[in-house]
Design an enzyme around this catalytic site. Structure first.
Site, short mmCIF file in Angstrom:
data_model
loop_
_atom_site.label_atom_id
_atom_site.label_comp_id
_atom_site.label_asym_id
_atom_site.label_seq_id
_atom_site.Cartn_x
_atom_site.Cartn_y
_atom_site.Cartn_z
N GLU A 121 0.83 -1.21 0.00
CA GLU A 121 0.00 0.00 0.00
C GLU A 121 0.86 1.26 0.00
O GLU A 121 0.44 2.30 -0.50
CB GLU A 121 -0.97 0.02 1.19
CG GLU A 121 -0.36 0.21 2.56
CD GLU A 121 0.13 -1.07 3.20
OE1 GLU A 121 0.44 -1.04 4.41
OE2 GLU A 121 0.19 -2.10 2.50
N HIS A 142 -0.04 -11.43 6.12
CA HIS A 142 -1.28 -11.41 6.88
C HIS A 142 -1.84 -12.82 7.09
O HIS A 142 -2.09 -13.26 8.22
CB HIS A 142 -2.32 -10.52 6.20
CG HIS A 142 -2.01 -9.06 6.30
ND1 HIS A 142 -1.60 -8.32 5.22
CD2 HIS A 142 -2.04 -8.21 7.36
CE1 HIS A 142 -1.39 -7.07 5.61
NE2 HIS A 142 -1.65 -6.97 6.89
N ASP A 151 -4.70 -3.43 6.66
CA ASP A 151 -3.86 -2.26 6.89
C ASP A 151 -3.81 -1.29 5.72
O ASP A 151 -2.99 -0.38 5.70
CB ASP A 151 -2.44 -2.69 7.25
CG ASP A 151 -1.80 -3.55 6.17
OD1 ASP A 151 -2.45 -3.82 5.14
OD2 ASP A 151 -0.64 -3.98 6.38
N GLU A 241 -8.50 -6.32 11.74
CA GLU A 241 -7.23 -7.04 11.85
C GLU A 241 -6.91 -7.33 13.31
O GLU A 241 -6.45 -8.43 13.66
CB GLU A 241 -6.11 -6.23 11.19
CG GLU A 241 -4.79 -6.95 11.09
CD GLU A 241 -3.77 -6.17 10.27
OE1 GLU A 241 -2.58 -6.18 10.66
OE2 GLU A 241 -4.16 -5.57 9.24
#
Length: 256
Positions: A121, A142, A151, A241
């Site tokens: 990202e 993840h 995220d 998360e």
């Protein structure tokens, strides 16, 4: 106003150099080699991008990596996913790092020198993305850790390559090679590794030649939608998360 000399040597995992024209190159690293991401870099990069954004003498920013990868290694050191206060720190830093990248109000170029297996990202918030033939994208850690990819990858990949492709990329841990990523719209150019930074600086210098407010306000104009997406979704995704991390902790405790 923040000055370059005030922060140039403040970040042990970022090598900062700036040309006379205001092109700032930010090379992420660990001990001079490829970056090993951990809880300490997670905290550090919040301040790094804030300082860059506060320096009005930066005219263009090039974000790159070191060694043979942009970011493909992670270490749990410095992270506390499994306590409320520990995860509060992660959530706060996760939100702030994205908003601080967007608060860099000058054109950004991501020069991806190799695999991007985590925190892609960061690159997707740049305006221009250059890759090498060796660059691949994947959201690996993840699901390896058993937690929700919340995220920012969950927001930006569907935005950049399309909803169906983006969800597939995340859910299947798909590996996107550079050419496929270019075909999907996540990469602008594929450049040989030995020419990557030269090409990034060539583009950057042309942008740095624009009138200062033109370059700055064009970045702002081009990222308004991304700001809205991050503002609306980053906190919620990171909260999900954190819930999944708490469940992982519970399962680990029960297995002992």
């Amino acid at each position: 106003m923040t000055r370059f000399a005030d922060y140039q040597n403040s970040f042990p995992n970022a090598r900062l150099t700036r040309s006379a024209s205001g092109v700032l190159e930010v090379a992420l690293h660990t001990d001079g080699g490829k970056l090993v991401f951990n809880g300490h870099t997670h905290e550090q990069f919040v301040d790094l991008f804030h300082a860059i954004g506060e320096d009005r003498d930066n005219r263009v920013v090039i974000l790159t990596g070191s060694g043979d990868a942009f970011m493909d290694a992670i270490d749990p050191e410095g992270f506390d996913f499994f306590s409320p206060m520990g995860y509060d720190k992660i959530l706060r830093e996760g939100r702030k790092v994205l908003s601080n990248i967007l608060d860099i109000e000058v054109p950004m170029i991501a020069a991806l020198n190799g695999p991007v297996l985590l925190h892609s990202e960061y690159a997707l918030l740049a305006d221009i993305i250059l890759a090498t033939p060796e660059t691949v994208f994947q959201d690996k850690p993840h699901f390896d850790f058993g937690i929700v990819p919340g995220d920012g990858v969950n927001l930006l990949w569907p935005e950049v390559i399309g909803s169906v492709r983006g969800r597939y990329f995340i859910l299947t841990r798909q590996v996107l090679d550079a050419q496929t990523a270019k075909d999907y719209g996540a990469v602008n150019e594929i450049v040989p590794a030995d020419q990557l930074l030269a090409r990034a600086h060539e583009i950057a210098e042309s942008l740095a030649a624009l009138p200062p407010l033109t370059g700055r306000y064009t970045r702002i104009a081009l990222t308004q939608k991304l700001r809205r997406i991050i503002d609306e979704g980053a906190g919620y995704g990171l909260a999900l998360e954190g819930i999944s991390a708490a469940d992982v902790a519970r399962r680990m405790a029960e297995a002992q």
